[in-house]
Design an enzyme around this catalytic site. Structure first.
Site, PDB file in Angstrom:
ATOM      1  N   ASN A  10      26.516  72.765  42.479  1.00 31.80           N
ATOM      2  CA  ASN A  10      27.956  72.523  42.562  1.00 31.80           C
ATOM      3  C   ASN A  10      28.156  71.041  42.873  1.00 31.80           C
ATOM      4  O   ASN A  10      27.903  70.600  43.986  1.00 31.80           O
ATOM      5  CB  ASN A  10      28.532  73.421  43.684  1.00 31.80           C
ATOM      6  CG  ASN A  10      29.991  73.137  43.966  1.00 31.80           C
ATOM      7  OD1 ASN A  10      30.658  72.417  43.223  1.00 31.80           O
ATOM      8  ND2 ASN A  10      30.496  73.725  45.049  1.00 31.80           N
ATOM      9  N   TRP A  11      28.598  70.317  41.854  1.00 33.79           N
ATOM     10  CA  TRP A  11      28.741  68.865  42.033  1.00 33.79           C
ATOM     11  C   TRP A  11      30.019  68.480  42.773  1.00 33.79           C
ATOM     12  O   TRP A  11      30.253  67.313  43.042  1.00 33.79           O
ATOM     13  CB  TRP A  11      28.683  68.168  40.657  1.00 33.79           C
ATOM     14  CG  TRP A  11      27.314  68.155  40.047  1.00 33.79           C
ATOM     15  CD1 TRP A  11      26.165  68.630  40.618  1.00 33.79           C
ATOM     16  CD2 TRP A  11      26.933  67.642  38.758  1.00 33.79           C
ATOM     17  NE1 TRP A  11      25.102  68.439  39.758  1.00 33.79           N
ATOM     18  CE2 TRP A  11      25.543  67.833  38.613  1.00 33.79           C
ATOM     19  CE3 TRP A  11      27.635  67.042  37.709  1.00 33.79           C
ATOM     20  CZ2 TRP A  11      24.831  67.449  37.478  1.00 33.79           C
ATOM     21  CZ3 TRP A  11      26.943  66.655  36.570  1.00 33.79           C
ATOM     22  CH2 TRP A  11      25.551  66.858  36.452  1.00 33.79           C
ATOM     23  N   LYS A  12      30.881  69.459  43.020  1.00 34.05           N
ATOM     24  CA  LYS A  12      32.149  69.214  43.730  1.00 34.05           C
ATOM     25  C   LYS A  12      32.902  68.041  43.093  1.00 34.05           C
ATOM     26  O   LYS A  12      32.792  67.840  41.881  1.00 34.05           O
ATOM     27  CB  LYS A  12      31.882  69.011  45.233  1.00 34.05           C
ATOM     28  CG  LYS A  12      31.079  70.182  45.823  1.00 34.05           C
ATOM     29  CD  LYS A  12      31.047  70.219  47.326  1.00 34.05           C
ATOM     30  CE  LYS A  12      30.233  71.423  47.774  1.00 34.05           C
ATOM     31  NZ  LYS A  12      30.167  71.559  49.226  1.00 34.05           N
ATOM     32  N   HIS A 100      35.494  79.345  46.650  1.00 32.89           N
ATOM     33  CA  HIS A 100      34.671  78.485  47.501  1.00 32.89           C
ATOM     34  C   HIS A 100      35.428  78.208  48.806  1.00 32.89           C
ATOM     35  O   HIS A 100      36.653  78.075  48.800  1.00 32.89           O
ATOM     36  CB  HIS A 100      34.357  77.168  46.770  1.00 32.89           C
ATOM     37  CG  HIS A 100      33.318  76.350  47.479  1.00 32.89           C
ATOM     38  ND1 HIS A 100      33.615  75.593  48.586  1.00 32.89           N
ATOM     39  CD2 HIS A 100      31.989  76.214  47.273  1.00 32.89           C
ATOM     40  CE1 HIS A 100      32.497  75.017  49.020  1.00 32.89           C
ATOM     41  NE2 HIS A 100      31.503  75.383  48.243  1.00 32.89           N
ATOM     42  N   GLU A 102      35.850  75.622  50.464  1.00 30.60           N
ATOM     43  CA  GLU A 102      36.681  74.410  50.458  1.00 30.60           C
ATOM     44  C   GLU A 102      38.031  74.697  49.800  1.00 30.60           C
ATOM     45  O   GLU A 102      39.056  74.143  50.191  1.00 30.60           O
ATOM     46  CB  GLU A 102      35.927  73.266  49.754  1.00 30.60           C
ATOM     47  CG  GLU A 102      34.806  72.733  50.655  1.00 30.60           C
ATOM     48  CD  GLU A 102      33.619  72.128  49.925  1.00 30.60           C
ATOM     49  OE1 GLU A 102      33.704  71.866  48.723  1.00 30.60           O
ATOM     50  OE2 GLU A 102      32.578  71.932  50.588  1.00 30.60           O
ATOM     51  N   GLU A 172      27.926  81.933  51.601  1.00 33.63           N
ATOM     52  CA  GLU A 172      27.935  80.546  52.058  1.00 33.63           C
ATOM     53  C   GLU A 172      28.583  80.459  53.443  1.00 33.63           C
ATOM     54  O   GLU A 172      29.821  80.344  53.548  1.00 33.63           O
ATOM     55  CB  GLU A 172      28.738  79.683  51.084  1.00 33.63           C
ATOM     56  CG  GLU A 172      28.120  79.609  49.708  1.00 33.63           C
ATOM     57  CD  GLU A 172      28.402  78.252  49.066  1.00 33.63           C
ATOM     58  OE1 GLU A 172      27.432  77.574  48.702  1.00 33.63           O
ATOM     59  OE2 GLU A 172      29.576  77.871  48.967  1.00 33.63           O
ATOM     60  N   GLY A 178      27.269  71.460  53.885  1.00 36.47           N
ATOM     61  CA  GLY A 178      27.339  70.010  54.055  1.00 36.47           C
ATOM     62  C   GLY A 178      26.956  69.524  55.441  1.00 36.47           C
ATOM     63  O   GLY A 178      27.207  68.367  55.794  1.00 36.47           O
ATOM     64  N   SER A 218      23.536  73.750  52.743  1.00 36.23           N
ATOM     65  CA  SER A 218      22.433  72.862  53.121  1.00 36.23           C
ATOM     66  C   SER A 218      21.076  73.293  52.546  1.00 36.23           C
ATOM     67  O   SER A 218      20.043  73.148  53.205  1.00 36.23           O
ATOM     68  CB  SER A 218      22.355  72.711  54.657  1.00 36.23           C
ATOM     69  OG  SER A 218      23.541  72.097  55.138  1.00 36.23           O
ATOM     70  N   GLY A 239      24.933  72.295  46.956  1.00 37.39           N
ATOM     71  CA  GLY A 239      25.958  71.253  46.872  1.00 37.39           C
ATOM     72  C   GLY A 239      25.314  69.884  46.869  1.00 37.39           C
ATOM     73  O   GLY A 239      24.801  69.407  45.857  1.00 37.39           O
ATOM     74  N   GLY A 240      25.277  69.260  48.038  1.00 39.18           N
ATOM     75  CA  GLY A 240      24.794  67.880  48.178  1.00 39.18           C
ATOM     76  C   GLY A 240      23.493  67.582  47.447  1.00 39.18           C
ATOM     77  O   GLY A 240      23.394  66.592  46.710  1.00 39.18           O
TER      78      GLY A 240
HETATM   79  P1  PGA Z   1      25.836  71.920  50.531  1.00 38.65           P
HETATM   80  O1  PGA Z   1      27.068  72.675  49.824  1.00 38.65           O
HETATM   81  O2  PGA Z   1      24.594  72.299  49.764  1.00 38.65           O
HETATM   82  O3  PGA Z   1      26.175  70.462  50.405  1.00 38.65           O
HETATM   83  O4  PGA Z   1      25.775  72.391  51.945  1.00 38.65           O
HETATM   84  C1  PGA Z   1      26.944  73.996  49.376  1.00 38.65           C
HETATM   85  C2  PGA Z   1      28.205  74.451  48.706  1.00 38.65           C
HETATM   86  O5  PGA Z   1      29.300  74.118  49.160  1.00 38.65           O
HETATM   87  O6  PGA Z   1      28.143  75.180  47.691  1.00 38.65           O
END
Ligand code: PGA
Length: 259
Positions: A10-12, A100, A102, A172, A178, A218, A239-240
């Site tokens: 997930n590149w956000k 998600h 967020e 998640e 993050g 993470s 994500g990251g």
């Molecule tokens: P992260 O994000 O790997 O940066 O913790 C995961 C996500 O939000 O899907």
């Protein structure tokens, strides 16, 4: 379990369409085609990069599925600034993340919105990747299982069970996203096992066994193997670390060699 694992990036809200092409090519040169036969991979760029990524995936025959991060629940209409699921399907998008944390937190998406999005994704013949997860306060109160169950029931309410065999659910925990603080593999397994048992009550055990459950929060090359070696964890949502082609390729490799 014999299921093929899924690793999703997930590149956000990162990468212009040009940067996305560079990142994809950097990932491609690090991917080992024979390992990739053992694991499914999806990448979820921002909307503005989908067309460019799709063109490069097709032209270079890169074995990754194209994913989106969100969509509207209507196929068209007066919804300024929104992107519809039918537009995504036309671009060759195969998977769409819905719910998600967020989006739940910053854009106030409710279980009802998420349920409508999930059904819109299915209507357009794509695979929904439903995200669920508890906050730190909920975990500390011992409310994790109740939260997961209510999010799952809320999102799946009214959806025809026959359409759900390809559903992906990502566990998640919000406190792990993050933060560099991933869940312990045992906790990830316990949460996924609980999700599978709720799915089994809702949809029957045969269907519940087919649904892929991912862990996200993470994930990095050092914790992937242990996370996916759990029976009920069928992959990871990254994500990251998915923004770093070196790390993302290492995560894919770990998953492929463990699965
Ligand atoms: P992260 O994000 O790997 O940066 O913790 C995961 C996500 O939000 O899907």
């Amino acid at each position: 379990m014999g299921r093929k694992l899924l690793v999703s990036g997930n590149w956000k809200m990162n990468y212009t369409h040009l940067e996305a092409i560079t990142a994809l090519q950097a990932l491609d040169v690090r991917l080992n085609r024979s390992l990739l036969a053992k694991v499914d991979v999806s990448i979820h760029p921002p909307f503005t990069a989908l067309r460019s990524v799709q063109t490069v995936v097709e032209a270079d025959d890169i074995p990754v599925m194209l994913g989106a991060q969100n969509c509207h629940f209507e196929d068209k209409g007066a919804y300024t600034g929104e992107v519809s699921p039918s537009m995504l399907a036309k671009l060759g998008v195969q998977l769409v993340i819905v719910g998600h944390s967020e989006r739940r937190t910053y854009f106030h998406e409710t279980d009802d919105d998420i349920s409508r999005k999930l059904s819109a994704v299915l209507r357009n013949k794509m695979i929904p990747m439903l995200c669920v997860g508890e906050s730190l306060a909920e975990r500390e109160e011992g409310a994790t299982e109740a939260k997961l169950e209510s999010q799952l029931r809320g999102a799946l309410a009214g959806i025809d069970r026959k359409s759900l065999s390809d559903l992906v659910v990502a566990y998640e925990p919000i406190w792990a996203i993050g933060t560099g603080r991933a869940a312990y593999p045992d906790d990830a397994e316990a949460a996924c096992r609980h999700l599978r048992s709720v799915l089994s009550q809702l949809l029957g055990s045969e269907l519940a066994e087919q649904i892929r459950l991912l862990y996200g929060g993470s994930v990095d090359p050092d914790n992937t193997a242990e996370l996916v070696s759990n029976e009920d964890v069928d992959g990871v949502l990254v994500g990251g670390a998915s923004l770093d082609p070196e790390k993302f390729a290492a995560i894919i490799k770990q998953a492929a060699s463990t699965g």
